[in-house]
Design a protein around this motif. Structure first.
Motif, PDB file in Angstrom:
ATOM      1  N   HIS A 124      37.404  33.593  35.928  1.00  0.00           N
ATOM      2  CA  HIS A 124      38.456  34.379  35.269  1.00  0.00           C
ATOM      3  C   HIS A 124      39.483  33.497  34.555  1.00  0.00           C
ATOM      4  O   HIS A 124      40.662  33.813  34.466  1.00  0.00           O
ATOM      5  CB  HIS A 124      39.163  35.262  36.308  1.00  0.00           C
ATOM      6  CG  HIS A 124      39.776  36.505  35.728  1.00  0.00           C
ATOM      7  ND1 HIS A 124      41.060  36.549  35.244  1.00  0.00           N
ATOM      8  CD2 HIS A 124      39.276  37.759  35.566  1.00  0.00           C
ATOM      9  CE1 HIS A 124      41.335  37.767  34.822  1.00  0.00           C
ATOM     10  NE2 HIS A 124      40.269  38.526  35.003  1.00  0.00           N
ATOM     11  N   HIS A 153      34.326  41.467  36.852  1.00  0.00           N
ATOM     12  CA  HIS A 153      35.383  40.547  36.441  1.00  0.00           C
ATOM     13  C   HIS A 153      36.334  41.079  35.369  1.00  0.00           C
ATOM     14  O   HIS A 153      37.298  40.400  35.029  1.00  0.00           O
ATOM     15  CB  HIS A 153      34.779  39.232  35.957  1.00  0.00           C
ATOM     16  CG  HIS A 153      34.112  38.451  37.044  1.00  0.00           C
ATOM     17  ND1 HIS A 153      34.803  37.946  38.124  1.00  0.00           N
ATOM     18  CD2 HIS A 153      32.808  38.096  37.231  1.00  0.00           C
ATOM     19  CE1 HIS A 153      33.957  37.304  38.919  1.00  0.00           C
ATOM     20  NE2 HIS A 153      32.749  37.384  38.406  1.00  0.00           N
ATOM     21  N   GLU A 160      42.386  42.710  35.654  1.00  0.00           N
ATOM     22  CA  GLU A 160      43.093  41.798  36.548  1.00  0.00           C
ATOM     23  C   GLU A 160      42.791  42.154  38.005  1.00  0.00           C
ATOM     24  O   GLU A 160      42.491  43.303  38.333  1.00  0.00           O
ATOM     25  CB  GLU A 160      44.599  41.879  36.295  1.00  0.00           C
ATOM     26  CG  GLU A 160      45.003  41.489  34.883  1.00  0.00           C
ATOM     27  CD  GLU A 160      44.572  40.074  34.509  1.00  0.00           C
ATOM     28  OE1 GLU A 160      44.668  39.185  35.381  1.00  0.00           O
ATOM     29  OE2 GLU A 160      44.133  39.856  33.368  1.00  0.00           O
ATOM     30  N   HIS A 161      42.897  41.163  38.873  1.00  0.00           N
ATOM     31  CA  HIS A 161      42.527  41.332  40.274  1.00  0.00           C
ATOM     32  C   HIS A 161      43.557  40.635  41.162  1.00  0.00           C
ATOM     33  O   HIS A 161      44.151  39.633  40.770  1.00  0.00           O
ATOM     34  CB  HIS A 161      41.136  40.751  40.535  1.00  0.00           C
ATOM     35  CG  HIS A 161      40.107  41.177  39.522  1.00  0.00           C
ATOM     36  ND1 HIS A 161      39.333  42.293  39.675  1.00  0.00           N
ATOM     37  CD2 HIS A 161      39.751  40.635  38.321  1.00  0.00           C
ATOM     38  CE1 HIS A 161      38.541  42.426  38.615  1.00  0.00           C
ATOM     39  NE2 HIS A 161      38.785  41.437  37.783  1.00  0.00           N
ATOM     40  N   HIS A 168      39.080  36.832  41.788  1.00  0.00           N
ATOM     41  CA  HIS A 168      39.252  37.630  40.572  1.00  0.00           C
ATOM     42  C   HIS A 168      38.047  38.542  40.358  1.00  0.00           C
ATOM     43  O   HIS A 168      37.490  38.632  39.260  1.00  0.00           O
ATOM     44  CB  HIS A 168      39.452  36.728  39.358  1.00  0.00           C
ATOM     45  CG  HIS A 168      40.668  35.854  39.465  1.00  0.00           C
ATOM     46  ND1 HIS A 168      41.946  36.311  39.242  1.00  0.00           N
ATOM     47  CD2 HIS A 168      40.791  34.538  39.804  1.00  0.00           C
ATOM     48  CE1 HIS A 168      42.812  35.327  39.425  1.00  0.00           C
ATOM     49  NE2 HIS A 168      42.145  34.246  39.771  1.00  0.00           N
TER      50      HIS A 168
END
Length: 233
Positions: A112, A184, A187-188, A193
């Motif tokens: 990411h 992926h 946003e995480h 990610h």
């Protein structure tokens, strides 16, 4: 190829079976491909479309097997493990295994980020074409085109297109959508990610050999695909 992962006890017990699983996947692909090259193609036959999807899934299985080899889970014997990687990437689309190996581990190391070869900020289509350009070389295209023209001397062109060309292209979409884009995108709030599919082992296998359980893969990269479902909470 020096990337090593600490394997759990379960993963260590799986390594002995990994080569057998790889042989089964490769054998199924070979058997299906050989039989379908001789099949009488009729567009009115609904089996035609089922067989195309079967071939797509087996092509994805080749790539997932190569992915296991990149994580050392096909065999504890390095020669056997790497041989599985070379064979499956070549059968998939004449890919060069060391190049894929390097890029995949770069993905794990820089997930990411701008250094992640599998990540892109754009739309699905833009991301997909960047993904393909990042891995496909002009020499692969030339080789596959030449091979196609040689094979059609003995095999009907319709069979080659429907059961060799089309499934491999569809497989890139399957791998990209379920194994890269869905996990992926956006946003995480975790260190990998990544997101994960809801727990449904049948759908997870059919969609991408359990790689929709993507957070679990990044958390346990030494777990082979066929035991990845066991890491799902």
């Amino acid at each position: 190829m020096e990337h090593q992962y600490k394997l759990s006890n379960k993963a260590q017990s799986s390594v002995g079976l990994g080569a057998l699983i790889a042989l089964i996947v490769i054998g199924c692909w070979f058997t299906s491909t050989i039989l379908l090259m001789q099949w009488d193609v009729k567009f009115t036959n609904p089996l035609l479309y089922l067989f195309i999807l079967l071939q797509m899934h087996l092509y994805t299985g080749l790539f997932i097997t190569a992915h296991d080899a990149m994580h050392g889970t096909v065999s504890s014997n390095k020669f056997v493990n790497n041989a599985a990687g070379y064979i499956t990437t070549f059968l998939y689309a004449a890919f060069w295994y060391p190049q894929l190996y390097t890029k995949h581990h770069k993905h794990h190391s820089h997930v990411h980020s701008d250094e992640d070869p599998d990540y892109h900020h754009g739309s699905f289509i833009a991301w997909y074409f960047r993904f393909i350009r990042n891995y496909l070389s002009i020499w692969q295209v030339v080789f596959m085109a030449a091979l196609f023209n040689v094979l059609k001397i003995w095999i009907p062109q319709a069979n080659l297109i429907l059961f060799w060309v089309v499934p491999s292209l569809l497989s890139t979409l399957q791998l990209f959508y379920f194994g890269t884009y869905q996990p992926h995108k956006g946003e995480h709030d975790n260190q990998y990610h990544s997101r994960t599919q809801n727990k449904n082992h049948v759908f997870a296998f059919l969609s991408c050999y359990f790689f929709g359980y993507h957070y679990e893969h990044h958390h346990s990269p030494g777990m082979p695909w066929w035991r990845l479902w066991q890491t799902k909470k």
